[in-house]
Every structure is written in C-alpha cells, then in structure tokens.
Design a protein around this motif. Structure first.
Motif, PDB file in Angstrom:
ATOM      1  N   ASP A  56       0.158   2.783  -9.482  1.00  0.00           N
ATOM      2  CA  ASP A  56      -0.458   1.481  -9.766  1.00  0.00           C
ATOM      3  C   ASP A  56      -1.823   1.651 -10.466  1.00  0.00           C
ATOM      4  O   ASP A  56      -2.452   2.710 -10.381  1.00  0.00           O
ATOM      5  CB  ASP A  56      -0.645   0.758  -8.417  1.00  0.00           C
ATOM      6  N   PHE A  57      -2.269   0.614 -11.134  1.00  0.00           N
ATOM      7  CA  PHE A  57      -3.600   0.607 -11.767  1.00  0.00           C
ATOM      8  C   PHE A  57      -4.666   0.743 -10.683  1.00  0.00           C
ATOM      9  O   PHE A  57      -4.496   0.202  -9.590  1.00  0.00           O
ATOM     10  CB  PHE A  57      -3.811  -0.723 -12.508  1.00  0.00           C
ATOM     11  N   ASP A 214      -3.861 -10.619  -8.454  1.00  0.00           N
ATOM     12  CA  ASP A 214      -2.452 -10.937  -8.197  1.00  0.00           C
ATOM     13  C   ASP A 214      -2.079 -12.323  -8.743  1.00  0.00           C
ATOM     14  O   ASP A 214      -0.953 -12.777  -8.551  1.00  0.00           O
ATOM     15  CB  ASP A 214      -2.162 -10.872  -6.692  1.00  0.00           C
ATOM     16  N   ASN A 231       3.349  -6.737 -10.578  1.00  0.00           N
ATOM     17  CA  ASN A 231       3.860  -6.287  -9.292  1.00  0.00           C
ATOM     18  C   ASN A 231       3.307  -4.881  -9.062  1.00  0.00           C
ATOM     19  O   ASN A 231       3.412  -4.031  -9.940  1.00  0.00           O
ATOM     20  CB  ASN A 231       5.398  -6.286  -9.351  1.00  0.00           C
ATOM     21  N   HIS A 232       2.706  -4.644  -7.909  1.00  0.00           N
ATOM     22  CA  HIS A 232       2.052  -3.361  -7.652  1.00  0.00           C
ATOM     23  C   HIS A 232       3.046  -2.199  -7.602  1.00  0.00           C
ATOM     24  O   HIS A 232       2.653  -1.041  -7.693  1.00  0.00           O
ATOM     25  CB  HIS A 232       1.255  -3.420  -6.350  1.00  0.00           C
ATOM     26  N   ASN A 233       4.325  -2.500  -7.415  1.00  0.00           N
ATOM     27  CA  ASN A 233       5.330  -1.432  -7.359  1.00  0.00           C
ATOM     28  C   ASN A 233       5.992  -1.183  -8.699  1.00  0.00           C
ATOM     29  O   ASN A 233       6.321  -0.054  -9.036  1.00  0.00           O
ATOM     30  CB  ASN A 233       6.443  -1.782  -6.364  1.00  0.00           C
ATOM     31  N   THR A 234       6.221  -2.268  -9.436  1.00  0.00           N
ATOM     32  CA  THR A 234       6.976  -2.092 -10.677  1.00  0.00           C
ATOM     33  C   THR A 234       6.075  -2.101 -11.905  1.00  0.00           C
ATOM     34  O   THR A 234       6.365  -1.410 -12.871  1.00  0.00           O
ATOM     35  CB  THR A 234       8.045  -3.193 -10.817  1.00  0.00           C
TER      36      THR A 234
ATOM     37  N   ARG B  86      -7.708  -3.621  -2.620  1.00  0.00           N
ATOM     38  CA  ARG B  86      -6.428  -4.265  -2.303  1.00  0.00           C
ATOM     39  C   ARG B  86      -6.244  -4.184  -0.783  1.00  0.00           C
ATOM     40  O   ARG B  86      -6.482  -3.124  -0.185  1.00  0.00           O
ATOM     41  CB  ARG B  86      -5.292  -3.535  -3.014  1.00  0.00           C
ATOM     42  N   ASP B  94       4.377  -3.840   0.446  1.00  0.00           N
ATOM     43  CA  ASP B  94       5.129  -3.433  -0.748  1.00  0.00           C
ATOM     44  C   ASP B  94       5.851  -2.104  -0.549  1.00  0.00           C
ATOM     45  O   ASP B  94       6.994  -1.942  -0.963  1.00  0.00           O
ATOM     46  CB  ASP B  94       4.167  -3.269  -1.948  1.00  0.00           C
ATOM     47  N   PRO B 268       7.946   4.015  -5.586  1.00  0.00           N
ATOM     48  CA  PRO B 268       6.644   3.581  -5.048  1.00  0.00           C
ATOM     49  C   PRO B 268       6.682   3.270  -3.556  1.00  0.00           C
ATOM     50  O   PRO B 268       6.235   2.210  -3.116  1.00  0.00           O
ATOM     51  CB  PRO B 268       6.331   2.335  -5.882  1.00  0.00           C
TER      52      PRO B 268
END
Lengths: 569, 318
Positions: A56-57, A214, A231-234, B86, B94, B268
C-alpha cells in the motif's frame, strides 16, 4: 456536361473525405515516441495497469507522503508550480508569479475558474489552507520541512503559533497569494514542487479527519486525474478529471495495483497483469533488448563520508588517495551490476546543474580510479601527518547500514581495495540504519562517533542545493563531515566554497546560479568530503503498445506529460 | 463445562495482559523508533522531536503502557506508522479476512489430502503405495514453503506461455468465487495445502498404525465387523485425537501462518503486513497482531479441549 457534373461530384466527394480525414486525425491521431503517427486504441483499451511495488501507499495524503515527487500525487493533486521532466519549474495553478527584489516575498496570481474534481471552486484560500495544514503539528507530517523556508515555519510546526495564514501565507484576494520566506532562497519554487504544498479539498479533510484519504473519490484534488476508487488491498483507480484546467488525458483509466516485491511484480508483468514493471537486476541482461525496455538515472547517490576532524582524514592527499584507490566500475559492476552508474559526482545526473565534464579528485577522469597516483598521494599524505608507514596510522572505522546487503558487500570490497593498494586497514562496523543516521547528526562538530561511513541520499527536490549546501554549508544539519569548520590546511578554501554555495542559493539568475554550483561541486570533489560510489538508476519494461510514456529521473512522469500517454492499436 | 469455560476465559484475560506487556516493553526498549525508521535517510532531528511529542513517545514507559491499555479497553488499537495514520483496526479488517480465507481453504486442502493419505498408507503399510506416497510427502515436507511457492509460480508461467494471463500474484476480492477470483486464489491455496499436507499424512499414518495394533481393533475384527466399520468407527475415531491437538493449534496460526505464501504471491494478508511491520518497527500493528494470535492460540486450545470431549466422552468425564 454529364462528365463535368460527375467530375464535380467526384471532387466534392474527395473533398468531403479529405475534411473527414483531417477531422479524424485531429480527434484521434497522436504522435508516438518515435515521431510516427499511430492510431489510438479504442477508449475501452486505454487502461494503464501500473504496479504499486511493495504494498500500500505510505499515505495518499500529499502532506504526509515521503514519495511526493511523482505519481499518483501529481495525477490527483496540483500545486502552485510544477517541474517538467528536465526539472524546470513552470506555473501550474498559478498563472504567473513574481519574486520581490529582496528574494523574500513570492506573489502568485492564480488562474481564474479553477475547480476541484468534484466541481467545487478552488482559489487562493484553498492553496493557503493546504500549505498551512502540512506545517500544522496536528497533521503530524514527517515531511513538513520541505516548507521550512516559509517565515515562522519553526514556530508553527512546534505549535507555538496557531497558523501561518495571515502571517507568512497571505491571501491578498481569491486569486492572489503571497508567501514570505525567512531567508532568500532561489530553490524555494523547487521545494514547492513537492507534494507537501499540493492543494487538497478542505471539505473532505474537515469532514473525515485522518480518514479523508479513504474518501478521495469525493473530490480530493484538481489534478489531471481523479480518484475513482481506493482500496488498501487492491490499489487505486484513477479516471480523467473533467474539471482539470489543462489538456485532458487520452488514457481513460490508470490502475495502480498493489503488488509485492520487484521479483514477483516482474513475473506478473510477464504474465500480462501489468503494462509497466521495474526490472530486477538479475533479469536486466535478458530484458535489455526487449521492446519496451526503458532506463533512466535515478536521483539517488551512494557515497562514503570522511570526517575532517579525524586524523589522517584531514589531509587532502590521504582523502584523494582513498578515492583514487577504488576502481568504482569494478566494485559496482561485480556487486550490484549494470543497473547502477559508477560516479564521482555530488550533483547527480537528472538534477539541473549536473556537470557532465566534472573530473574526479586531482583531475582524474573516469571512475576506474588511478591506483598508482593513489599510492603516491597516500604515502605523501601520511608523511605530512607524521607517520612513516600505513601500519602506524590510528585505527579507523568504516560504518555502514546492515539492512542494505549490497552496501555491506560494497564496503567489504572497498576495505579490501584500500588494504591491497594502500596498505590502509579499516575496521568494518555494520549497524542499524537508524543508528547510523542518528550518529551522523551526532558527529557534527566532533571527531566521532563516525569516522568514515557509507550512506545514501535521494532527491528532496530537483535542485543542486539539495546535494551541496545541505551537506557542506556552515551550520548545515547534514554537515556531519565537518566540511569548512575544521583545522585542516584546506579549511579556509572550504569556507570560501561555503560562501559560494550560499551565494548560489540566493542567486535568481538560474544560469549563473547553476554555474556557481558546478564550480563549487568541482572544488568539493577535489577536496573529497564524500567518495561517491555510484548513482542508482531506474530500469523498466513497458507494454510496447504504450506510447508517450517516459521514465524520468524521479521514477515518474511530470504531470503535464500524462496527457500524451496512450495505447496504440 | 461452564466452569471450565469461565476458568479458561479468565486465563485468557491474564494471557492477553502478559502478551500486551511483553510486546509493549520489547517495543519500548528496542533500538530505534518507528518515526525514525519512517524518516529514513531524510531524518530531521527537530521534526523528529516534535513528532515524538505529538505521538506521546517522550512520556515514561509506564504512562505510555497505561495509555495503551486504556485505548485497548475501548477497542482502540491505535494508528499505524505505515501506512501513515491508518487505524490499525482498518488494517486488520482488510488483512485478516484474506489471511483467514487463504489459511482456511489451504488447511482444508491440507487435511483433505493429508488425512485420507495417512489412512491409506497406514492400511497399506510397507507396500509400494506406502513407500511412494510417504517418500513424496517427505520431500514436500522437507521443501520450505517459499521454495515450493516460487517453483509453483515459475511452473504457472511456463505452462501459461501461450499467454492466457493466469495471474501469479494478488488475491482478487476476498471471499468471492467467480472465475477471475478463483484464478487468483487457486494456486496459492493449493500451494499452501501442498506445503503442509505431509505433516498430517504422517501424523495420521503413525497414529492409525498405533491404533490398528490395539486389542480392541483386533477384537472388532474377530467379532466379524465389516472392515470399514473397524477402520472408520473404531480405529479412526481414536486415531484422530492427536490430530485434533494439531488442528486446534492451527487455529492460532490461521491469521499469520501463511507468511511465505502471502509474500511470494503478493497477497495483502495480515501475515505479510505483520512481517513488514516488524521491519518498519510499526509497533501498533505488531501489538495488534500479537494479541490476535494469542487469542487464536488460546481459543484454538479451548476448541481442541471441547472437541476431545465430543470425540472421546471419557475425557469429558475426567
């Protein structure tokens, strides 16, 4: 008559076709990187899939990120100014800017009718809010020091004054913003090019607090693209921003897809999952002849620092000998490979003011060193310091970060070359990277804890000040080598270089300014406060159908160049 | 039973307190700090001090620990340092479903392969079937999962030379099973199963062989029971007890047990995130996942104990 009529009919048909052809070419034609015209693929195919290597960024908030020189920040957001791919600054949200005669006040006239991607209006108040927000300690930005030139930054960032708006960030009217600096600095506009001064939509930040990243699809910025989803995963999906003030992009979507390390990303690229991928060093030889292979120097140097307060490192001949003893080509190529460029430079290739004609210490050309000259200089140097042989020298420690394996290997090779060629023994000291950096600051004004140490630097902004004054000026926080403020025979000459650097920092004439930096750089390289080992580079493979895509020294593209990127059929 | 559960839950509270204390104190005294780590080469001492103050890192350890416990009692796990600011809850929200999905399906594959193979090899002990399958299991068991994962990845790329575009990284949408999502998931799940089935195959084989030698099995056979009844009702039910212990402990590892698979396939999940958090000294994330694993292990043990009672009523009465 009939013949004539037919001829006329044919002519008019031909002219209709001509007009149609011109119209079509105006609508869809584009120029490829090699200059030939090429057809655009249909809109549904204009989707660029970029990997976000490593997860993630660190944050999509431009006030927080440590990667604010490129995309996606310069795709989603805009600042007062922007750099092109040569590092030249142009106005962006500003239509024009003026600098006062004393170099302290910058007045920006904004373009009229600016809008965020949600259609809400953007004016000088939003720009002022965004810059002040980065400095506000509540934001907890680790990169707010990019704005430290602004007057009273130190007070505001420490929470001693509540805001800089009305103090040194002054909104004269909705289209005029004035920024007052604490000292004249010709590199201020380069510092403004970093994402910390990008304009964010206050409405989102106020409504969602730290979670506003978000909700970026609700109109985060005013860049050429807007967020469709995050999306933090994709990853991140961007689409063209209909309210962007400049040319609209041809790409209909950019997917910044979160992925793992470089190796797995490259495998995925080969499996067709991405249109762009960094090439791992091991895959470089097999990839360099493939279509879509791109390389560019990266704005990152690796170098050894030599503390002037440590004997015999205060002797110029010893320092030059340590540099010239090294065959940097051999060391870099055997340990890291062709993906880095051995170098003598302090200002790397890609920064305005890079000097291609720079010579190494004592006028030596190239990066293979000069071992015979090194031996001679070393013997002369240690004799001048009162030692009859290398074995009499005090113990010297070469420190490096353990977390970077290639760096540790490079230092082992350097120690070996010094021993073989000069008979000079150093004690290798691997340590935690954070400890090394802390000790570097503790070494300022002292002969320890660090003596010689290996580190790296990557660009804060595209200006030679970031590679020279920041490290070698009097009182500079990064001057751990104690350049200028030492008792060596060269101290007076070094102080003259410091004055030259300070002059370059404030000179507004860009050509004259870069000349000053180049002159200072050559003097610095001759004096060897650093032994630069190599400049890093970027190597990428791209989908050959992708046109207009550039790989620049920031590892990204200038915001304005994205309008020219498209997929050919 | 209720008393037993209450006792265990009280025990869980103290275990969690101990785990939070150990992870907190280790984080506090470990060299470096997350802000410094995050600032990297661009470390700025003045800004660092300001940020330490903002995050409360300049307070004494007991004040920081107390503040951490107070936040924890409100189910606030703090905010992460990477990604910056975060909420840790969001990161868990997630990452955990992905890791659980991978581990759960992987475990199912593991058990579906391991247990039947263990039974078959026990029944065919010392035949070529036994030798061959146990040999193959041993090789797979000896291969580290990261080697196996890379091998599978290269194999997929080689098979897919024609360019179907079978993905070799990523996970797609968690708990979704349309064709494009299955494409992402099937290879890592099978790799997970393949990397771990051998342990259960060998465990089942050993315990089955033990049980098959027992007098009551001989008696069952002597009284003329059908072989299937002997094996599945009498032998397997007794052989399964050590398996339940192993499966119970697996629950604790559901969340973080698939690090290598997640890492190599760029999934992830929380295991990947946790290991990255360790190198980044991202203590809020490390603390949260440690607490989660501790809960998983304790609940897994509890689950095993309850299952023992169901499988073997004698244990319940004890």
């Amino acid at each position: 008559m009939g013949q004539v009529y037919k001829k006329k009919e044919l002519l008019s048909l031909a002219s209709i076709f001509c007009v149609l052809a011109i119209l079509l070419s105006a609508c869809g034609g584009a120029s490829t990187s090699n200059g030939k015209s090429s057809n655009l693929a249909p809109a549904s195919k204009q989707v660029l899939r970029e990997p976000m290597v490593g997860g993630d960024f660190d944050s999509l908030d431009p006030a927080l990120t440590a990667s604010g020189l490129g995309d996606p920040y310069n795709l989603i957001f805009t600042g007062l100014v922007q750099a092109d791919d040569h590092g030249i600054i142009h106005d962006q949200l500003a239509a024009s800017h003026q600098i006062s005669a004393d170099g302290l006040t910058y007045t920006f006239k904004l373009r009229p009718g600016l809008k965020f991607s949600d259609g809400s209006k953007l004016d000088a108040n939003d720009v002022a809010y965004s810059i002040n927000r980065t400095i506000d300690p509540v934001t907890k930005s680790q990169v707010s020091n990019y704005l430290s030139l602004i007057k009273d930054y130190d007070k505001a960032s420490a929470g001693k004054i509540p805001t800089l708006i009305g103090d040194s960030i002054i909104v004269k009217d909705p289209l005029t913003l004035e920024i007052v600096l604490s000292k004249p600095a010709a590199y201020f506009l380069q510092a403004l090019n970093y994402s910390t001064s990008f304009t964010v939509n206050k409405k989102l930040v106020t409504e969602y607090g730290a979670k506003w990243v978000d909700h970026m699809q609700e109109g985060a910025g005013a860049g050429p693209f807007k967020v469709k989803s995050y999306n933090h995963n994709t990853g991140l999906v961007l689409v063209p921003n209909p309210n962007y003030y400049d040319s609209k992009p041809k790409l209909q979507e950019i997917d910044e897809i979160i992925t793992g390390d470089r190796d797995s990303t490259f495998k995925s690229f080969k499996a067709g999952q991405f249109d762009v991928s960094p090439v791992p060093p091991a895959d470089d030889p097999a990839s360099e002849n493939l279509p879509g292979y791109l390389e560019s120097p990266a704005l990152a140097n690796r170098y050894m620092s030599l503390n002037y307060l440590v004997k015999p490192l205060d002797n110029i001949k010893v320092r030059q000998a340590l540099d010239l003893a090294l065959n940097k080509d051999l060391i870099a190529n055997s340990i890291i490979g062709k993906t880095v460029t051995p170098s003598n430079h302090l200002i790397p290739n890609g920064i305005p003011g890079y000097n291609p004609n720079l010579t190494g210490p004592d006028g030596v050309k190239g990066t293979t060193g000069d071992q015979a000259k090194a031996k001679q200089l070393f013997q002369e140097g240690i004799k001048e310091e009162g030692y009859s042989s290398a074995s009499q020298l005090p113990s010297i420690t070469l420190s490096f970060s353990q977390s970077y394996k290639a760096g540790a290997d490079t230092m082992a090779a350097v120690a070996n070359e010094w021993k073989q060629i000069l008979g000079f023994n150093v004690k290798l000291n691997g340590m935690q990277n954070t400890d090394l950096i802390t000790q570097e600051f503790n070494t300022t004004g002292k002969n320890g804890p660090l003596q010689i140490w290996y580190g790296g630097w990557s660009a804060d902004y595209l200006d030679p000040q970031d590679w020279t004054t920041l490290f070698f000026d009097k009182g500079a926080s990064h001057n751990g080598v104690n350049y200028g403020q030492n008792k060596s025979a060269a101290a007076a000459a070094q102080q003259a270089v410091q004055v030259e650097l300070e002059k370059a920092d404030t000179t507004q004439d860009q050509a004259a300014r870069l000349k000053l930096y180049q002159d200072a750089e050559q003097k610095l390289v001759n004096d060897v406060p650093f032994i630069t080992m190599y400049q890093s580079s970027f190597v990428e493979l791209i989908n050959p159908k992708l046109q207009g895509y550039k790989l620049s020294s920031t590892g990204s593209m200038a915001s304005s160049d994205w309008a020219n990127v498209y997929f050919a059929q | 039973m209720t008393r037993f559960l209450v006792k265990r839950l009280i025990g869980l509270f103290f275990i969690l307190l101990g785990v939070t204390f150990i992870t907190f104190i280790l984080g506090y005294f470990a060299p470096g700090d997350p802000i410094k780590e995050s600032m990297g080469d661009h470390f700025n001492p003045v800004l660092w001090q300001q940020l330490r103050h903002s995050y409360g890192f300049d307070l004494p350890w007991y004040q920081q620990y107390l503040a951490f416990l107070v936040r924890l009692s409100h189910f606030d796990l703090g905010t992460s340092f990477h990604p910056q600011q975060r909420a840790v809850w969001d990161i868990l929200k997630d990452g955990v479903p992905i890791s659980v999905e991978l581990s759960l399906w992987g475990t199912i594959v593991m058990l579906m392969m391991g247990i039947p193979l263990g039974i078959i090899t026990a029944l065919k002990a010392n035949t070529w079937i036994d030798t061959l399958s146990m040999g193959a299991s041993l090789i797979l068991y000896a291969l580290p999962s990261f080697i196996l994962a890379v091998f599978v990845q290269v194999l997929v790329l080689w098979i897919d030379k024609s360019g179907v575009g079978w993905p070799v990284s990523g996970w797609g949408t968690p708990w979704s099973y349309d064709w494009s999502n299955i494409q992402y998931k099937i290879v890592p799940i099978l790799t997970y199963g393949l990397a771990g089935y051998a342990y259960y195959a060998r465990l089942t084989r050993t315990t089955m062989l033990d049980v098959l030698r027992q007098d009551y099995v001989r008696t069952a056979r002597a009284k003329g029971l059908h072989e299937n009844i002997v094996i599945y009702r009498h032998a397997l039910r007794n052989a399964v007890i050590p398996l339940i212990t192993a499966i119970g402990l697996l629950l604790g590892l559901l969340v973080t047990g698939s690090f290598f698979i997640e890492n190599i396939f760029s999934i992830p999940g929380i295991a990947n995130i946790t290991v990255a958090a360790v190198s980044q000294r991202n203590y809020p994330v490390i603390q949260a996942t440690t607490i989660m694993v501790a809960i998983g292990v304790v609940v897994g043990n509890l689950f095993s104990d309850v299952l023992y009672g169901i499988v073997d009523p004698r244990i319940k009465s004890e």
